[in-house]
Design a protein around this motif. Structure first.
Motif, PDB file in Angstrom:
ATOM      1  N   UNK A  12     -17.866   6.467   2.221  1.00  0.00           N
ATOM      2  CA  UNK A  12     -16.536   6.494   2.821  1.00  0.00           C
ATOM      3  C   UNK A  12     -16.346   7.762   3.658  1.00  0.00           C
ATOM      4  N   UNK A  13     -16.731   8.918   3.115  1.00  0.00           N
ATOM      5  CA  UNK A  13     -16.560  10.161   3.859  1.00  0.00           C
ATOM      6  C   UNK A  13     -17.451  10.203   5.087  1.00  0.00           C
ATOM      7  N   UNK A  14     -18.669   9.665   4.973  1.00  0.00           N
ATOM      8  CA  UNK A  14     -19.554   9.597   6.143  1.00  0.00           C
ATOM      9  C   UNK A  14     -18.903   8.773   7.252  1.00  0.00           C
ATOM     10  N   UNK A  15     -18.297   7.643   6.880  1.00  0.00           N
ATOM     11  CA  UNK A  15     -17.652   6.792   7.873  1.00  0.00           C
ATOM     12  C   UNK A  15     -16.422   7.477   8.485  1.00  0.00           C
ATOM     13  N   UNK A  16     -15.626   8.124   7.644  1.00  0.00           N
ATOM     14  CA  UNK A  16     -14.397   8.748   8.124  1.00  0.00           C
ATOM     15  C   UNK A  16     -14.698   9.957   9.003  1.00  0.00           C
ATOM     16  N   UNK A  17     -15.731  10.730   8.629  1.00  0.00           N
ATOM     17  CA  UNK A  17     -16.016  11.972   9.351  1.00  0.00           C
ATOM     18  C   UNK A  17     -16.938  11.756  10.528  1.00  0.00           C
ATOM     19  N   UNK A  22      13.078 -10.135  -4.316  1.00  0.00           N
ATOM     20  CA  UNK A  22      12.318 -11.137  -5.066  1.00  0.00           C
ATOM     21  C   UNK A  22      13.237 -12.248  -5.562  1.00  0.00           C
ATOM     22  N   UNK A  23      14.411 -11.864  -6.056  1.00  0.00           N
ATOM     23  CA  UNK A  23      15.352 -12.863  -6.549  1.00  0.00           C
ATOM     24  C   UNK A  23      15.875 -13.757  -5.426  1.00  0.00           C
ATOM     25  N   UNK A  24      15.865 -13.241  -4.196  1.00  0.00           N
ATOM     26  CA  UNK A  24      16.321 -14.023  -3.045  1.00  0.00           C
ATOM     27  C   UNK A  24      15.225 -14.923  -2.485  1.00  0.00           C
ATOM     28  N   UNK A  25      14.057 -14.932  -3.120  1.00  0.00           N
ATOM     29  CA  UNK A  25      12.987 -15.824  -2.701  1.00  0.00           C
ATOM     30  C   UNK A  25      11.986 -15.226  -1.753  1.00  0.00           C
ATOM     31  N   UNK A  26      12.069 -13.921  -1.529  1.00  0.00           N
ATOM     32  CA  UNK A  26      11.096 -13.232  -0.681  1.00  0.00           C
ATOM     33  C   UNK A  26       9.916 -12.788  -1.544  1.00  0.00           C
ATOM     34  N   UNK A  27       8.703 -13.088  -1.108  1.00  0.00           N
ATOM     35  CA  UNK A  27       7.525 -12.614  -1.853  1.00  0.00           C
ATOM     36  C   UNK A  27       7.414 -11.096  -1.681  1.00  0.00           C
ATOM     37  N   UNK A  28       7.382 -10.390  -2.776  1.00  0.00           N
ATOM     38  CA  UNK A  28       7.349  -8.922  -2.750  1.00  0.00           C
ATOM     39  C   UNK A  28       6.022  -8.432  -3.308  1.00  0.00           C
ATOM     40  N   UNK A  29       5.346  -7.578  -2.565  1.00  0.00           N
ATOM     41  CA  UNK A  29       4.154  -6.872  -3.047  1.00  0.00           C
ATOM     42  C   UNK A  29       4.426  -5.382  -2.995  1.00  0.00           C
ATOM     43  N   UNK A  30       4.074  -4.686  -4.058  1.00  0.00           N
ATOM     44  CA  UNK A  30       4.309  -3.248  -4.167  1.00  0.00           C
ATOM     45  C   UNK A  30       2.994  -2.523  -3.919  1.00  0.00           C
ATOM     46  N   UNK A  31       2.943  -1.726  -2.867  1.00  0.00           N
ATOM     47  CA  UNK A  31       1.700  -1.103  -2.405  1.00  0.00           C
ATOM     48  C   UNK A  31       1.473   0.222  -3.127  1.00  0.00           C
ATOM     49  N   UNK A  32       0.878   0.160  -4.309  1.00  0.00           N
ATOM     50  CA  UNK A  32       0.617   1.386  -5.078  1.00  0.00           C
ATOM     51  C   UNK A  32      -0.605   2.083  -4.498  1.00  0.00           C
ATOM     52  N   UNK A  33      -0.328   2.987  -3.590  1.00  0.00           N
ATOM     53  CA  UNK A  33      -1.360   3.605  -2.763  1.00  0.00           C
ATOM     54  C   UNK A  33      -1.896   4.880  -3.400  1.00  0.00           C
ATOM     55  N   UNK A  34      -3.219   5.054  -3.305  1.00  0.00           N
ATOM     56  CA  UNK A  34      -3.857   6.274  -3.764  1.00  0.00           C
ATOM     57  C   UNK A  34      -4.032   7.263  -2.619  1.00  0.00           C
ATOM     58  N   UNK A  35      -5.018   8.128  -2.728  1.00  0.00           N
ATOM     59  CA  UNK A  35      -5.311   9.141  -1.725  1.00  0.00           C
ATOM     60  C   UNK A  35      -5.996   8.475  -0.529  1.00  0.00           C
ATOM     61  N   UNK A  36      -5.327   8.448   0.610  1.00  0.00           N
ATOM     62  CA  UNK A  36      -5.861   7.774   1.792  1.00  0.00           C
ATOM     63  C   UNK A  36      -6.712   8.763   2.590  1.00  0.00           C
ATOM     64  N   UNK A  37      -7.959   8.366   2.866  1.00  0.00           N
ATOM     65  CA  UNK A  37      -8.892   9.218   3.603  1.00  0.00           C
ATOM     66  C   UNK A  37      -8.858   8.849   5.079  1.00  0.00           C
ATOM     67  N   UNK A  38      -8.432   9.800   5.907  1.00  0.00           N
ATOM     68  CA  UNK A  38      -8.322   9.574   7.339  1.00  0.00           C
ATOM     69  C   UNK A  38      -8.444  10.907   8.061  1.00  0.00           C
TER      70      UNK A  38
END
Length: 238
Positions: free
Chosen positions: A233-238, A91-107
């Motif tokens: 979501x579960x209907x779509x995933x399953x 970030x200090x070097x000028x790169x845009x940083x996003x932190x991906x705070x991920x939850x429980x991924x359904x797959x």
């Protein structure tokens, strides 16, 4: 750059060595990558770096968003906080940083769902511990959609919760998944001591506790989720 490397958290029983590997793989891996990016002649416009909602610790039934402080425990204090801190030189070097705070991924392809589906299909699905702990989930499709949005949107940086807008309790998750596979859910919960015997310390931080996380940054940015309710979501995933 999208950086997701790190040792699995829930695939082995936690002991001192596994906890060390979980932390070092994320902290030292991110440090190495960021060092290379900041020294590069042509730096990337953005770094999307993996993170986790474990940052918030156990939140009970209290809603948290990206403005909330870190919680307590191994995942929050010894993994996620120092893991995210390693992106600061980028970030200090000028790169845009996003932190991906991920939850429980359904797959169907990985993560927790394929491991528990056989149990639910036998009609043996049951709440874990009290069942009152919140599980903040997101489908794999919506996770990818959010990452693509973050790659394209120069206005989004810093921590971003990658979860659906409506987290549910573990008891509700259990009932909804049982309904999705057309099986009953067991009336009795799996006690905490049994979970600790199987998965060790991960039970206390990854199963018996929870986070009620709201993806405030994505909502305020007008991001569209394909799946906002667990049943759909579960209907779509399953």
């Amino acid at each position: 750059v999208v950086h997701l490397a790190g040792a699995g958290i829930g695939d082995r029983r936690w002991d001192a060595g596994v906890k060390r590997e979980i932390a070092r793989s994320r902290i030292e891996g991110t440090r190495t990558l960021v060092s290379a990016l900041t020294r590069a002649d042509a730096r990337p416009e953005a770094l999307l770096s993996g993170s986790a909602i474990g940052f918030y610790g156990d939140t009970g039934d209290r809603e948290v968003d990206e403005t909330s402080p870190p919680g307590e425990g191994f995942l929050a204090r010894e993994v996620v906080v120092p893991w995210e801190a390693e992106t600061e030189p980028a970030r200090q070097a000028g790169i845009r940083v996003a932190l991906l705070r991920t939850g429980l991924v359904l797959s169907r392809e990985g993560g927790m769902l394929p491991r528990i589906l056989p149990i639910f299909k036998m009609g043996l699905g049951a709440p874990l511990g009290s069942g009152r702990q919140y599980w903040s989930w997101i489908t794999a499709d919506d996770w990818v959609g959010a990452v693509l949005r973050l790659l394209r949107d120069p206005g989004l940086s810093g921590p971003v919760n990658l979860t659906a807008p409506h987290p549910v309790t573990n008891a509700e998750f259990t009932r909804t998944l049982a309904h999705a596979v057309r099986r009953p859910a067991m009336p009795l919960a799996v006690p905490g001591f049994a979970l600790r015997a199987v998965v060790g310390g991960f039970a206390d931080e990854g199963v018996l506790t929870g986070q009620r996380v709201i993806p405030r940054r994505l909502i305020e940015a007008g991001h569209t989720f394909r799946h906002i309710r667990l049943g759909d979501a579960l209907s779509a995933v399953l």
